[in-house]
Design a protein around this motif. Structure first.
Motif, PDB file in Angstrom:
ATOM      1  N   SER A 102      36.090  44.186  46.338  1.00  0.00           N
ATOM      2  CA  SER A 102      35.310  44.558  45.156  1.00  0.00           C
ATOM      3  C   SER A 102      36.162  44.418  43.888  1.00  0.00           C
ATOM      4  O   SER A 102      37.274  44.967  43.829  1.00  0.00           O
ATOM      5  CB  SER A 102      34.805  45.997  45.281  1.00  0.00           C
ATOM      6  N   ASP A 162      30.978  41.764  44.644  1.00  0.00           N
ATOM      7  CA  ASP A 162      30.967  42.321  46.004  1.00  0.00           C
ATOM      8  C   ASP A 162      31.280  43.823  46.072  1.00  0.00           C
ATOM      9  O   ASP A 162      32.190  44.248  46.806  1.00  0.00           O
ATOM     10  CB  ASP A 162      31.955  41.549  46.890  1.00  0.00           C
ATOM     11  N   PRO A 163      30.512  44.653  45.371  1.00  0.00           N
ATOM     12  CA  PRO A 163      30.820  46.090  45.422  1.00  0.00           C
ATOM     13  C   PRO A 163      30.404  46.739  46.741  1.00  0.00           C
ATOM     14  O   PRO A 163      29.255  46.641  47.157  1.00  0.00           O
ATOM     15  CB  PRO A 163      29.999  46.651  44.252  1.00  0.00           C
ATOM     16  N   TRP A 164      31.367  47.394  47.374  1.00  0.00           N
ATOM     17  CA  TRP A 164      31.098  48.217  48.555  1.00  0.00           C
ATOM     18  C   TRP A 164      31.916  49.493  48.404  1.00  0.00           C
ATOM     19  O   TRP A 164      33.127  49.493  48.569  1.00  0.00           O
ATOM     20  CB  TRP A 164      31.468  47.483  49.853  1.00  0.00           C
ATOM     21  N   HIS A 177      30.128  42.968  51.760  1.00  0.00           N
ATOM     22  CA  HIS A 177      29.995  42.236  50.495  1.00  0.00           C
ATOM     23  C   HIS A 177      28.677  42.598  49.809  1.00  0.00           C
ATOM     24  O   HIS A 177      28.638  42.849  48.606  1.00  0.00           O
ATOM     25  CB  HIS A 177      30.030  40.723  50.737  1.00  0.00           C
ATOM     26  N   THR A 180      25.449  50.745  48.149  1.00  0.00           N
ATOM     27  CA  THR A 180      26.181  50.695  46.883  1.00  0.00           C
ATOM     28  C   THR A 180      25.360  50.025  45.793  1.00  0.00           C
ATOM     29  O   THR A 180      25.245  50.542  44.676  1.00  0.00           O
ATOM     30  CB  THR A 180      27.504  49.933  47.062  1.00  0.00           C
TER      31      THR A 180
END
Length: 232
Positions: A11, A24-26, A68, A73
């Motif tokens: 991320s 790709d925020p997790w 991803h 999120t």
């Protein structure tokens, strides 16, 4: 160009051409592929909160997998933020009925091109070229094998080797040797490690996975979570 590492996995917050882009925020404690008995992975460090991030202009998602493309999120982001991804990923996200604007790569506000894997059944090893007024970026979170990779200024790729039996996808993260080959091929001036978190795993996949981590390559710039770097 400025790159802010949001966690130890994949991320990022990028600043390109005056635009803030989350990649790709997790941020949830774990992610599940299919079923938790099949594969569940856990972060080992505290994650940022969506509310703590600066106002962003775009979201970019590179892969359909939940480390991803993490629904829990992503739906915390304001629905008015446009999300950029290839069309197959957009179809998945469209079913959530959350985002007002889903943008395919060809309509992004900056040039984005996917370099697809050369093997037909390879669903993992895509690389993305971002071409802005400030420079060129290659983002290949699992690594890439193609020989027509363009010359770039900044390379993001994994240095970890994550290997599964062929019937589960084979080598998912291609490892340091392939990363160094990619770095040489694209002639990057800055090589940033990504998707290299030493996650805790459970389930069948974890039992079968073979992992090799590298954090001391002289070619690689390793950032800690929360660090940022500028490329001018």
């Amino acid at each position: 160009m400025k790159f802010h590492k949001l966690n130890d996995d994949c991320s990022w917050l990028w600043e390109l051409n005056g635009l803030k882009v989350i990649v790709d925020p997790w941020f949830t404690p774990s992610q599940i592929d299919g079923h938790r008995l099949f594969s569940e992975q856990f972060h080992q460090t505290k994650q940022p909160t969506v509310s703590s991030l600066p106002k962003v202009d775009y979201l970019f998602i590179s892969n359909p997998f939940t480390d991803h493309c993490n629904k829990e999120t992503l739906i915390q982001f304001d629905s008015s933020i446009p999300l950029i991804a290839k069309k197959s990923i957009l179809k998945k996200i469209e079913k959530w009925n959350h985002f007002e604007s889903l943008i395919p790569l060809e309509d992004a506000p900056f040039h984005v091109k996917e370099y697809k894997p050369s093997r037909f059944l390879d669903l993992v090893h895509s690389a993305y070229l971002f071409h802005t007024e400030e420079g060129k970026i290659l983002f290949a979170p699992h690594g890439a094998k193609r020989k027509d990779i363009p010359k770039v200024d900044v390379l993001f790729t994994t240095t970890t080797r994550y290997h599964l039996p062929f019937w589960l996808g084979g080598t998912v993260n291609l490892g340091i040797k392939q990363a160094e080959w990619l770095y040489t091929e694209c002639e990057a001036k800055l090589f940033l490690s990504t998707h290299d978190e030493k996650k805790i795993g459970k389930g069948l996949v974890e039992k079968l996975a073979k992992k090799e981590y590298v954090d001391d390559s002289s070619l690689v710039t390793y950032l800690a979570s929360g660090d940022e770097i500028c490329y001018l």
